[in-house]
Write a protein that holds these residues in place. Sequence first.
Motif, PDB file in Angstrom:
ATOM      1  N   UNK A 103      -1.813   3.762   0.200  1.00  0.00           N
ATOM      2  CA  UNK A 103      -1.009   2.800   0.957  1.00  0.00           C
ATOM      3  C   UNK A 103      -1.873   1.936   1.883  1.00  0.00           C
ATOM      4  N   UNK A 104      -2.937   2.512   2.431  1.00  0.00           N
ATOM      5  CA  UNK A 104      -3.800   1.748   3.330  1.00  0.00           C
ATOM      6  C   UNK A 104      -4.610   0.711   2.548  1.00  0.00           C
ATOM      7  N   UNK A 105      -5.076   1.095   1.374  1.00  0.00           N
ATOM      8  CA  UNK A 105      -5.772   0.152   0.513  1.00  0.00           C
ATOM      9  C   UNK A 105      -4.813  -0.960   0.070  1.00  0.00           C
ATOM     10  N   UNK A 106      -3.571  -0.590  -0.232  1.00  0.00           N
ATOM     11  CA  UNK A 106      -2.566  -1.573  -0.644  1.00  0.00           C
ATOM     12  C   UNK A 106      -2.276  -2.563   0.479  1.00  0.00           C
ATOM     13  N   UNK A 154       0.414   9.262 -20.170  1.00  0.00           N
ATOM     14  CA  UNK A 154       0.492   8.118 -19.251  1.00  0.00           C
ATOM     15  C   UNK A 154       0.382   8.507 -17.782  1.00  0.00           C
ATOM     16  N   UNK A 155       1.001   9.615 -17.405  1.00  0.00           N
ATOM     17  CA  UNK A 155       0.972  10.009 -15.999  1.00  0.00           C
ATOM     18  C   UNK A 155      -0.412  10.490 -15.573  1.00  0.00           C
ATOM     19  N   UNK A 156      -1.135  11.151 -16.482  1.00  0.00           N
ATOM     20  CA  UNK A 156      -2.509  11.546 -16.161  1.00  0.00           C
ATOM     21  C   UNK A 156      -3.390  10.308 -15.970  1.00  0.00           C
ATOM     22  N   UNK A 157      -3.207   9.327 -16.848  1.00  0.00           N
ATOM     23  CA  UNK A 157      -3.976   8.086 -16.729  1.00  0.00           C
ATOM     24  C   UNK A 157      -3.605   7.348 -15.437  1.00  0.00           C
ATOM     25  N   UNK A 158      -2.319   7.288 -15.121  1.00  0.00           N
ATOM     26  CA  UNK A 158      -1.875   6.591 -13.907  1.00  0.00           C
ATOM     27  C   UNK A 158      -2.386   7.267 -12.647  1.00  0.00           C
ATOM     28  N   UNK A 159      -2.447   8.591 -12.653  1.00  0.00           N
ATOM     29  CA  UNK A 159      -2.980   9.315 -11.498  1.00  0.00           C
ATOM     30  C   UNK A 159      -4.467   9.045 -11.303  1.00  0.00           C
ATOM     31  N   UNK A 160      -5.177   8.758 -12.398  1.00  0.00           N
ATOM     32  CA  UNK A 160      -6.612   8.473 -12.312  1.00  0.00           C
ATOM     33  C   UNK A 160      -6.881   7.043 -11.870  1.00  0.00           C
ATOM     34  N   UNK A 161      -6.020   6.108 -12.244  1.00  0.00           N
ATOM     35  CA  UNK A 161      -6.215   4.698 -11.895  1.00  0.00           C
ATOM     36  C   UNK A 161      -4.927   4.121 -11.300  1.00  0.00           C
ATOM     37  N   UNK A 162      -4.464   4.643 -10.167  1.00  0.00           N
ATOM     38  CA  UNK A 162      -3.159   4.200  -9.631  1.00  0.00           C
ATOM     39  C   UNK A 162      -3.149   2.747  -9.176  1.00  0.00           C
ATOM     40  N   UNK A 163      -4.211   2.305  -8.534  1.00  0.00           N
ATOM     41  CA  UNK A 163      -4.216   0.947  -7.990  1.00  0.00           C
ATOM     42  C   UNK A 163      -4.167  -0.098  -9.096  1.00  0.00           C
ATOM     43  N   UNK A 164      -5.016   0.059 -10.089  1.00  0.00           N
ATOM     44  CA  UNK A 164      -5.086  -0.917 -11.171  1.00  0.00           C
ATOM     45  C   UNK A 164      -3.761  -1.019 -11.912  1.00  0.00           C
ATOM     46  N   UNK A 165      -3.125   0.114 -12.181  1.00  0.00           N
ATOM     47  CA  UNK A 165      -1.888   0.119 -12.966  1.00  0.00           C
ATOM     48  C   UNK A 165      -0.700  -0.335 -12.126  1.00  0.00           C
ATOM     49  N   UNK A 166      -0.631   0.105 -10.854  1.00  0.00           N
ATOM     50  CA  UNK A 166       0.506  -0.257 -10.006  1.00  0.00           C
ATOM     51  C   UNK A 166       0.557  -1.755  -9.758  1.00  0.00           C
ATOM     52  N   UNK A 167      -0.595  -2.352  -9.483  1.00  0.00           N
ATOM     53  CA  UNK A 167      -0.608  -3.795  -9.216  1.00  0.00           C
ATOM     54  C   UNK A 167      -0.199  -4.592 -10.444  1.00  0.00           C
ATOM     55  N   UNK A 168      -0.618  -4.128 -11.629  1.00  0.00           N
ATOM     56  CA  UNK A 168      -0.253  -4.844 -12.852  1.00  0.00           C
ATOM     57  C   UNK A 168       1.226  -4.651 -13.191  1.00  0.00           C
ATOM     58  N   UNK A 169       1.723  -3.427 -13.025  1.00  0.00           N
ATOM     59  CA  UNK A 169       3.119  -3.148 -13.388  1.00  0.00           C
ATOM     60  C   UNK A 169       4.105  -3.803 -12.428  1.00  0.00           C
ATOM     61  N   UNK A 170       3.656  -4.152 -11.212  1.00  0.00           N
ATOM     62  CA  UNK A 170       4.573  -4.782 -10.256  1.00  0.00           C
ATOM     63  C   UNK A 170       5.083  -6.127 -10.766  1.00  0.00           C
ATOM     64  N   UNK A 206      -1.553 -11.121  -4.791  1.00  0.00           N
ATOM     65  CA  UNK A 206      -0.128 -11.244  -5.110  1.00  0.00           C
ATOM     66  C   UNK A 206       0.440  -9.934  -5.637  1.00  0.00           C
ATOM     67  N   UNK A 207      -0.304  -9.243  -6.510  1.00  0.00           N
ATOM     68  CA  UNK A 207       0.171  -7.966  -7.025  1.00  0.00           C
ATOM     69  C   UNK A 207       0.362  -6.943  -5.918  1.00  0.00           C
ATOM     70  N   UNK A 208      -0.518  -6.957  -4.918  1.00  0.00           N
ATOM     71  CA  UNK A 208      -0.384  -6.027  -3.791  1.00  0.00           C
ATOM     72  C   UNK A 208       0.864  -6.348  -2.972  1.00  0.00           C
ATOM     73  N   UNK A 209       1.146  -7.637  -2.780  1.00  0.00           N
ATOM     74  CA  UNK A 209       2.357  -8.013  -2.044  1.00  0.00           C
ATOM     75  C   UNK A 209       3.618  -7.599  -2.795  1.00  0.00           C
ATOM     76  N   UNK A 210       3.632  -7.787  -4.114  1.00  0.00           N
ATOM     77  CA  UNK A 210       4.792  -7.369  -4.905  1.00  0.00           C
ATOM     78  C   UNK A 210       4.970  -5.853  -4.852  1.00  0.00           C
ATOM     79  N   UNK A 211       3.854  -5.128  -4.954  1.00  0.00           N
ATOM     80  CA  UNK A 211       3.921  -3.657  -4.902  1.00  0.00           C
ATOM     81  C   UNK A 211       4.420  -3.194  -3.543  1.00  0.00           C
ATOM     82  N   UNK A 212       3.971  -3.845  -2.487  1.00  0.00           N
ATOM     83  CA  UNK A 212       4.427  -3.484  -1.143  1.00  0.00           C
ATOM     84  C   UNK A 212       5.927  -3.690  -1.007  1.00  0.00           C
ATOM     85  N   UNK A 213       6.436  -4.794  -1.545  1.00  0.00           N
ATOM     86  CA  UNK A 213       7.877  -5.049  -1.487  1.00  0.00           C
ATOM     87  C   UNK A 213       8.659  -4.009  -2.275  1.00  0.00           C
TER      88      UNK A 213
END
Length: 432
Positions: free
Chosen positions: A32-35, A112-128, A44-51
Amino acid sequence: MPWYVLLAALAVLLILSAFFSLSETSMMAINRYRLKHLAKEGHRGARLTSQLLLNTDRLLGVILLGNNLLNAAAATLVAVIVSIFFGHSDAALFIGTVGVTFAILVFSEITPKVVAAAYPERIALASSYVLTPLLKVFSPVVWFINLFVKALLILLRLKPQNEDLTQKISLEELKTLVLEAGHFIRQKHQSMLLNLFDLENVTVDDVMVPRGQIEAIDLEDDDESIRDQLLTCYHTRLPVYRGAMDNVTGIIHVRKVLNQMRSENITAVTLEKIMREPYFIPSGTPLFSQLQLFQENRERVGLIVDEYGEWMGLVTLEDIVEEIIGEFTTHAPSQAGNFLKQEDGSVIVEGSNLLRDLNRKLGWNLPLGGPKTLNGLILEYFQDIPEAGTSVKIAGYPMEIIQTQDRVVKVVRIFPPLAPIEEKLPDSYAES
């Protein structure tokens, strides 16, 4: 529809389900602090994820709606495929159920969940970018489902609150973060930060110079004695008293006095003209608070007094700074080299040493909750003044009293806890 079209549709359903699994895990695992930092930088992806994370219930609603809908569609599609190839065979339907369950677990959930846990920032920003419009489209459905969720929570007497994007952490958790950031923060900087956190727990009593070790000027001395003391003193600021140490009248800056010597002889009257009023500090003041008070009052030296107004000792701005960054100034000859390591592993120290200094310089763990000096620790244990040659173990450290003088313990030999001390201690060794 041809069987290969059905299989292709099944594969698409599993892939889409995997996307929702990726999104769910990455959104919950992202730093959350990195976000927050990325959002401030304009990502922009970080702002969408924050919302999205501001309304966790709605976010989970749209993710789980899509995930479960796709999994249910995949299971139904497998049933259709099985009926096309094997009719209404119960065994084939059972095998198909097991097969689609295995496929969903492997391809749509666990991997998918193992991969997402390893790269949460990259995937969360894209999926937002995908989840934001989906949430707007399915907002009525999510709202309707959440009505039942809220009703169930009310029945269970649960009142979950939306957590802030940057959750509050305790001081101990912050220390852990500093220690874990070894790749980004140098070890010296880590030590400084940890010392800074501890300033609220350390008081001026822990770092003060006791009154008996303070060099001061008596205004009732003759002028020649005062002049000799000023020329040979080690410190830049000296307390001034009249007759007795309890009667402190001011603080003088030695450099100003030496400049005054060029034009006239220094006398007690001259010192009274150039000295500043003493700055008193209540006993027990936290170091961090005192650091701020020094800054606000533009002072560098303070005299510590107890609840009865008795002068206990002296603390300087340098003493507080050294608690943060470590020792960097030179010390008076009387304060330097006040412990001596022996070949057998023991250490000979003066009883006037502060326990905090011994712990810091020698890596010990002497108790700090009571007395501040080694002499006070030993006297508290004995409830009396021990004789030379007496031995005792305090907090796991065997100690031998070497010299006592004027109702205080002057010199002590301390053995490390793990050293082979049985043959070195005298027969009078006593263990607490």
